[in-house]
Design a protein around this motif. Structure first.
Motif, PDB file in Angstrom:
ATOM      1  N   PRO A  31       6.514  89.206  -2.112  1.00 29.15           N
ATOM      2  CA  PRO A  31       5.490  88.280  -2.574  1.00 29.15           C
ATOM      3  C   PRO A  31       4.128  88.543  -1.943  1.00 29.15           C
ATOM      4  O   PRO A  31       4.021  88.992  -0.814  1.00 29.15           O
ATOM      5  N   THR A  32       3.051  88.274  -2.706  1.00 27.88           N
ATOM      6  CA  THR A  32       1.697  88.369  -2.213  1.00 27.88           C
ATOM      7  C   THR A  32       0.816  87.474  -3.075  1.00 27.88           C
ATOM      8  O   THR A  32       1.143  87.183  -4.219  1.00 27.88           O
ATOM      9  N   ASP A  33      -0.328  87.042  -2.522  1.00 22.79           N
ATOM     10  CA  ASP A  33      -1.258  86.215  -3.276  1.00 22.79           C
ATOM     11  C   ASP A  33      -2.383  87.036  -3.886  1.00 22.79           C
ATOM     12  O   ASP A  33      -3.174  86.527  -4.676  1.00 22.79           O
ATOM     13  N   ASP A  34      -2.507  88.318  -3.534  1.00 25.24           N
ATOM     14  CA  ASP A  34      -3.561  89.180  -4.041  1.00 25.24           C
ATOM     15  C   ASP A  34      -3.225  89.611  -5.470  1.00 25.24           C
ATOM     16  O   ASP A  34      -2.256  90.327  -5.702  1.00 25.24           O
TER      17      ASP A  34
ATOM     18  N   LYS B  85      -0.736  84.487 -12.897  1.00 26.02           N
ATOM     19  CA  LYS B  85      -0.955  83.064 -12.604  1.00 26.02           C
ATOM     20  C   LYS B  85      -2.031  82.458 -13.494  1.00 26.02           C
ATOM     21  O   LYS B  85      -1.992  81.278 -13.807  1.00 26.02           O
TER      22      LYS B  85
END
Length: 180
Positions: A31-34, A82
Motif C-alpha cells: 500500500p501507498t498514498d502516492d 481514488k
C-alpha cells in the motif's frame, strides 16, 4: 507402508511451506498514498495462477475439495483510482472465484476452519456471519499489508461454497506506467 507415510509427510511439509507463502500474499502489491507510486508488475497469467493457488489454499484450510462445476470465474478489470481515474497503461485487477460442493449443513464448520487459519496468516476478517436456520455463512477478509480481499460464502446452486480472491492493481511487465 512406512515409505508411503514418509512420502506423505514430505509432501505435507512442502505443501505447508507453499501455503505459508501464498497466505502471506507473496508477490502482491504494497500500500501507498502516492497516486504515481510505481505499481507492482505482474502479468495477467501470473496473477491468475496466483489466484488459483490461493483459492486452492483456502479450500485446503476449509477442508474441502474444489469442484469442476460451476466453473471457476475469472474477471479482470481496469484499475480505478481514488479519484475515479482510469489509466490506459494496461493496469488491472483480478477477481477469481472457485467453488466447492458440500452439504449446506457443513458450510459453517468449513468456513470456521478457514477463518481460524486465515487469522494466523495476515488476513483481517472484517465481517463474518452465520445463519444456522438456512444454514449459510459469509466471511469477508482483507490482507491489509498485501492489499487483497477474500470471500468465502454459501451461494447457489444449493450445497455450493464460494472461495474468492480479489487482487490489488498490477501493471503488466514492460508497460510504461501512466502518471496522473
Amino acid at each position: 507402508m512406512p515409505l508411503t507415510i514418509h512420502r506423505k509427510n514430505g509432501l505435507r511439509a512442502v505443501a505447508l511451506t507453499a501455503l505459508t507463502a501464498l497466505l502471506t500474499g507473496a508477490c502482491m502489491s504494497r500500500p501507498t498514498d502516492d497516486i504515481n507510486a510505481p505499481l507492482p508488475r505482474k502479468s495477467r497469467a501470473d496473477t491468475l495462477a496466483w489466484a488459483k493457488r490461493y483459492t486452492a489454499t483456502m479450500a485446503h484450510f476449509a477442508g474441502v475439495d474444489l469442484a469442476h462445476g460451476p466453473s471457476p470465474r475469472t474477471h479482470f478489470e481496469d484499475c480505478v483510482g481514488k479519484g475515479d481515474e482510469v489509466a490506459t497503461d494496461g493496469r488491472f485487477t483480478l477477481t477469481y472465484a472457485a467453488y466447492a460442493h458440500l452439504p449446506a449443513g457443513e458450510h459453517i464448520a468449513a468456513v470456521r476452519k478457514l477463518r481460524d487459519a486465515l487469522k494466523g496468516h495476515g488476513v483481517d476478517v472484517s465481517d463474518y456471519t452465520e445463519d444456522q436456520d438456512q444454514p449459510a455463512v459469509t466471511l469477508y477478509g482483507r490482507n491489509t499489508t498485501e492489499r487483497f480481499l477474500i470471500i468465502a460464502d454459501t451461494v447457489k446452486p444449493a450445497d455450493t461454497l464460494r472461495l474468492s480472491v480479489s487482487t490489488s492493481c498490477f501493471l503488466p511487465p514492460g508497460a510504461e506506467q501512466q502518471k496522473f
